[in-house]
Design an enzyme around this catalytic site. Structure first.
Site, PDB file in Angstrom:
ATOM      1  CG  HIS A 274      -1.924  -1.148   1.177  1.00 14.14           C
ATOM      2  ND1 HIS A 274      -2.747  -1.481   0.115  1.00 14.14           N
ATOM      3  CD2 HIS A 274      -2.135  -2.096   2.123  1.00 14.14           C
ATOM      4  CE1 HIS A 274      -3.429  -2.569   0.411  1.00 14.14           C
ATOM      5  NE2 HIS A 274      -3.074  -2.969   1.626  1.00 14.14           N
ATOM      6  CG  ASP A 325      -5.349  -6.095  -0.102  1.00 20.57           C
ATOM      7  OD1 ASP A 325      -5.310  -7.024   0.710  1.00 20.57           O
ATOM      8  OD2 ASP A 325      -5.373  -4.907   0.240  1.00 20.57           O
TER       9      ASP A 325
END
Length: 452
Positions: A274, A325
């Site tokens: 991220h 993810d």
């Protein structure tokens, strides 16, 4: 023993070539030589006798560098209403609570089969559901990790199991009841259990720090040292939420990136996942240390996390990779496209990455982040992992083949994947999985088992 594949068009790192013959070793006395490319010839106008014909645009296999397989069960459910990352997390816990080695294997097998059908040939599984519901270890302390490794094998793809240290619910706080099954108690106990996991042909073992809030600062170095001793990849969720940054500043007087740097976590085998809310100093620390960045745009937008500074990170020296993810969708082409389009929205300018650069993030650089440096390209000596995108679907028809990379990134979706080959074996042929006969039914059954 060899097999030849004839690629109608192939992306060979910098350009699209028509008529490419790729020879793959399928046998022999040296196990390391099997499933590798032994020859690549361009300018082959017609398929050689006996060749497998792959019509469309063939790319190196895609690497999904960040996955939580059980999050696939959340698809649709977490899109109801509004909420925040933190309310989403509570629903995620409810599914994690129901997992067993058997149900996790069934779900992951179906999820990895879905990935193969989307052109993914290697997955980085960020794995932290280690123990039984009450935190008691299974008879095999790695039963859950082994279930994931077996699931990848059953689905025909490679896996890097990023065995995750998850010891705290927050800075100085013990695990909450949902998190008891994630925790080994201490980083030393985590290292002892993780050391029992072993590489195999389709699987490599790496490490992960869930986040700076989930591993006490004094134990970060233990995880980093474990990975360093094994030359293994090390991943960490980093600055996904501003709340994490604020809590770290309150607890330690510094950003999460600085805390990781001070405890020896950053480096060329480390990937921050991220990397959304960073200071200029954070970006310099990550880039200067060669720490990678895994962007997960479809999840970051689904959870309203924000748009990370991917351009600045890459310029600073941080290699980019991509992951799906939470599996709001499983589509690495969409992840690549979204990274560019997010940046266009943020800056109101176009063209931050070329299609070739985005494909490298989804293939070679993603594989490198997972410890598969010998994958992600179609060249002699590389692992024979590749995927073929249709150029005649309603999304891809029209552009000339030499613009195949642009077509794949900016128009194609996972639905356009026609073939996926792993280690020279046809795992997806003409859009159908060869090892999991009915992937939608397998997904539906596995998800329903967690709702019952």
């Amino acid at each position: 023993m060899t097999q030849t594949y004839w690629l109608e068009h192939a992306w060979l790192d910098t350009n699209v070539e028509p008529g490419v013959a790729v020879t793959v070793s399928t046998g022999g006395s040296e196990a390391g030589a099997r499933g590798r490319v032994t020859d690549v010839r361009t300018g082959v106008d017609t398929p050689p006798p006996g060749a497998e014909i792959l019509r469309g645009l063939t790319l190196p296999g895609l690497a999904n560098a960040h996955s939580h397989a059980f999050h696939r069960a959340l698809r649709g459910t977490v899109q109801v209403g509004s909420g925040t990352f933190w309310t989403w997390r509570e629903l995620m816990y409810s599914f994690a609570d129901r997992l067993t080695p058997e149900t996790y294997h069934a779900l992951a097998r179906a999820v990895y089969a879905e990935m193969a059908m989307a052109g993914v040939t290697a997955v980085g599984e960020f794995h932290y559901v280690h123990h039984a519901h009450d935190g008691t270890p299974y008879a095999d302390p790695n039963a859950m990790g082994e279930a994931l490794i077996a699931a990848a094998d059953d689905a025909g793809i490679r896996i890097t199991l990023l065995d995750t240290a998850y010891l705290s619910s927050g800075f100085g706080q013990p695990p909450n009841p949902h998190q008891r099954r994630f925790s080994d108690g201490t980083a030393d106990a985590w290292a002892e259990r993780s050391s029992l996991l072993k590489d195999r042909d389709h699987a490599r073992i790496g490490a992960a720090i869930h986040s700076v809030r989930a591993v006490p600062a004094g134990q970060l170095a233990t995880v980093a040292r474990w990975a360093e001793e094994r030359r293994a990849p090390l991943h960490v969720h980093l600055s996904e939420q501003t709340a994490e940054n604020e809590a770290c500043l309150a607890a330690h007087g510094c950003t999460p990136t600085r805390l990781l740097a001070d405890h020896g976590v950053l480096g060329p085998r480390t990937t921050g996942v991220h990397n959304t809310h960073l200071t200029d100093e954070d970006i310099a620390l990550l880039g200067g240390s060669g720490t990678g960045t895994c962007m997960c745009p479809t999840t970051e937008r689904d959870l309203a996390d924000g748009i990370g500074p991917a351009v600045a990170l890459q310029r600073a020296g941080s290699p980019l990779s991509l992951g799906s993810d939470s599996h709001a969708v499983i589509d690495l082409l969409e992840e690549a496209r979204a990274m560019e389009l997010n940046e266009r929205l943020r800056t109101r300018t176009r063209g931050h990455w070329t299609a070739a650069a985005l494909l490298r993030a989804a293939s070679a650089d993603g594989h490198a982040a997972l410890g598969w440096d010998d994958a992600g390209s179609i060249e002699t000596g590389a692992l024979a992992d590749f995927t073929t995108i249709a150029l005649d679907s309603v999304r891809t028809a029209g552009p000339v083949p030499r613009l195949g990379a642009e077509t794949a990134v900016f128009a194609a979706t996972a639905a356009d994947v026609r073939h996926t080959v792993v280690a020279g074996r046809h795992v997806v042929r003409d859009g159908a999985h060869t090892l999991v006969p009915d992937v939608p039914a397998a997904l539906a059954d596995a998800v329903q088992a967690l709702r019952s």
